[in-house]
Write an enzyme that holds these catalytic residues in place. Structure first.
Site, PDB file in Angstrom:
ATOM      1  N   THR A 207      36.489  33.539  38.688  1.00 59.78           N
ATOM      2  CA  THR A 207      37.227  33.700  37.446  1.00 59.78           C
ATOM      3  C   THR A 207      38.029  32.434  37.215  1.00 59.78           C
ATOM      4  OG1 THR A 207      37.449  36.039  37.976  1.00 59.78           O
ATOM      5  CG2 THR A 207      38.895  35.195  36.274  1.00 59.78           C
ATOM      6  N   ARG A 235      29.494  47.111  33.240  1.00 56.44           N
ATOM      7  CA  ARG A 235      30.690  47.054  34.063  1.00 56.44           C
ATOM      8  C   ARG A 235      31.691  46.012  33.567  1.00 56.44           C
ATOM      9  NH1 ARG A 235      33.076  42.661  37.316  1.00 56.44           N
ATOM     10  NH2 ARG A 235      34.255  43.639  39.016  1.00 56.44           N
ATOM     11  N   PHE A 236      32.973  46.370  33.544  1.00 56.19           N
ATOM     12  CA  PHE A 236      34.060  45.441  33.307  1.00 56.19           C
ATOM     13  C   PHE A 236      34.918  45.364  34.555  1.00 56.19           C
ATOM     14  CE2 PHE A 236      33.421  46.781  28.791  1.00 56.19           C
ATOM     15  CZ  PHE A 236      33.058  45.540  28.301  1.00 56.19           C
ATOM     16  N   GLY A 237      35.371  44.171  34.865  1.00 53.11           N
ATOM     17  CA  GLY A 237      36.319  43.998  35.952  1.00 53.11           C
ATOM     18  C   GLY A 237      37.734  44.007  35.415  1.00 53.11           C
ATOM     19  N   ASP A 238      38.636  43.324  36.121  1.00 54.43           N
ATOM     20  CA  ASP A 238      40.044  43.371  35.757  1.00 54.43           C
ATOM     21  C   ASP A 238      40.419  42.428  34.626  1.00 54.43           C
ATOM     22  OD1 ASP A 238      39.433  41.339  37.792  1.00 54.43           O
ATOM     23  OD2 ASP A 238      41.553  40.840  37.676  1.00 54.43           O
ATOM     24  N   GLY A 259      39.458  37.875  41.829  1.00 53.89           N
ATOM     25  CA  GLY A 259      39.069  38.619  43.013  1.00 53.89           C
ATOM     26  C   GLY A 259      38.151  39.774  42.669  1.00 53.89           C
ATOM     27  N   GLY A 261      37.429  42.749  41.121  1.00 53.30           N
ATOM     28  CA  GLY A 261      38.131  43.331  39.988  1.00 53.30           C
ATOM     29  C   GLY A 261      38.506  44.785  40.101  1.00 53.30           C
TER      30      GLY A 261
END
Length: 343
Positions: A207, A235-238, A259, A261
């Protein structure tokens, strides 16, 4: 008695003079600087033996160039919002990082891009997720912040909004890089064929992020990513989740995370930093250390964060072997890849 006292004083001095541990870097100040900026380009198994000298030089140059872009804006009296956006645009345009041009591929061979930005003065925020054609997702996130009544837009709707805002769009193959495609093929080869489970093949969470404090005392935080290699199911991370991967509050600090997520979402890491400072009176360094080295590590979460507080203190904790990172303040600059900062 005096001899014992002298020995104890010598031991104390020796302990205090030790350098901070490699994964706990902090840049404290005694006087508030005119401005401050900190960046990251991903965390993970970043080790000297896994990278050539030419690659290391390229990463250091990219980090320094990114810092210069943001610092020039801040030094000229520009806003932290402009500094963060322009710095991240540069990182998105570089194929070295997993954001924009260098984004990784999903399981079906596409690039899906996410970004977010938050203004510490107003706590207004903008985020986008699942973009395929917007060249610079951080610009789309800022457009959501400034020109939408919403906080998070995703997929086709986010791209329609970006086009309405006049942002640059590109063909899908603009994001293609051979190294990222090879990473997808390695992930596919190592995938559990029986269960279809996703495996972490390249232990590096790519990221990019930036946090800046400007001369008016305003903090802005922004983050952008291409997500996780071989990810599925939308999917989505943070990163697009405000309070997880990005958060800013002028009263406390600004934070950008990198990191795994899912852990950063579950523990609301971005907001947790500000909460620990606001409600428990913890320092920026102590809050970052607690989250990254205790809460996340004990839960099995890997990664790091960058943060600046209202006084210009900077912290960059990470619990992985390395993290691409750097910071600058008037007359002061450092960049690092591995366990220690560059001289």
């Amino acid at each position: 008695m005096n001899r014992i006292l002298i020995i104890l004083m010598a031991l104390s001095a020796a302990f205090c003079s030790k350098n901070p541990t490699s994964d706990s870097e902090t840049a404290a100040v005694t006087e508030k600087p005119a401005y401050a900026i900190v960046i990251h380009g991903g965390a993970g198994t970043i080790l000297p033996e896994n990278i050539t000298g030419e690659q290391e030089a390229a990463y250091r140059e990219a980090l320094n160039t990114a810092l210069t872009i943001g610092e020039d804006i801040l030094n000229a009296g520009g806003s932290s919002r402009d500094a963060v956006e322009q710095t991240i645009i540069y990182l998105e345009d570089s194929p070295l990082f997993n954001a924009g041009k260098g984004a990784v591929f999903t399981s079906d061979g596409q690039n899906e891009l996410d970004a977010s930005i938050m203004d510490g003065a107003t706590r207004n925020a903008g985020a986008v997720g699942g973009l395929h054609h917007v060249r610079n997702p951080i610009r789309a996130a800022r457009a959501v912040l400034e020109h939408s009544r919403h906080v998070l837009l995703t997929g086709a709707g986010a791209e329609t909004f970006a086009i309405e805002q006049g942002l640059d769009t590109v063909a899908a193959d603009y994001f293609y890089t051979e190294s990222r495609w090879e990473a997808l093929e390695r992930a596919r080869a190592k995938e559990d064929q029986k269960s279809g489970a996703l495996l972490h093949v390249d232990y590096k969470y790519g990221t990019v992020g930036c946090v800046a404090l400007d001369k008016d005392g305003n903090i802005t935080a922004g983050t952008s990513t291409g997500g996780m290699t071989n990810k599925r199911y939308g999917r989505f991370g943070d990163v697009p989740v405000i309070g997880a991967g990005t958060y800013a509050d002028n009263a406390t600090c600004g934070v950008s995370c990198t990191g795994h997520g899912e852990y950063f979402i579950r523990y609301a890491v971005g907001h947790d930093m500000t909460a620990l400072m606001a409600y428990k009176g913890m320092s920026l360094e102590a809050a970052g250390q607690h989250i990254i080295h205790e809460k996340l590590k004990e839960a099995g979460g890997a990664g790091g964060l960058i943060a600046i507080d209202k006084n210009g203190n900077i912290t960059m904790p990470f619990n992985t072997p390395g993290m691409y990172r750097g910071y600058a303040r008037p007359g002061e600059r450092e960049v690092g890849l591995f366990g220690e900062m560059a001289e």
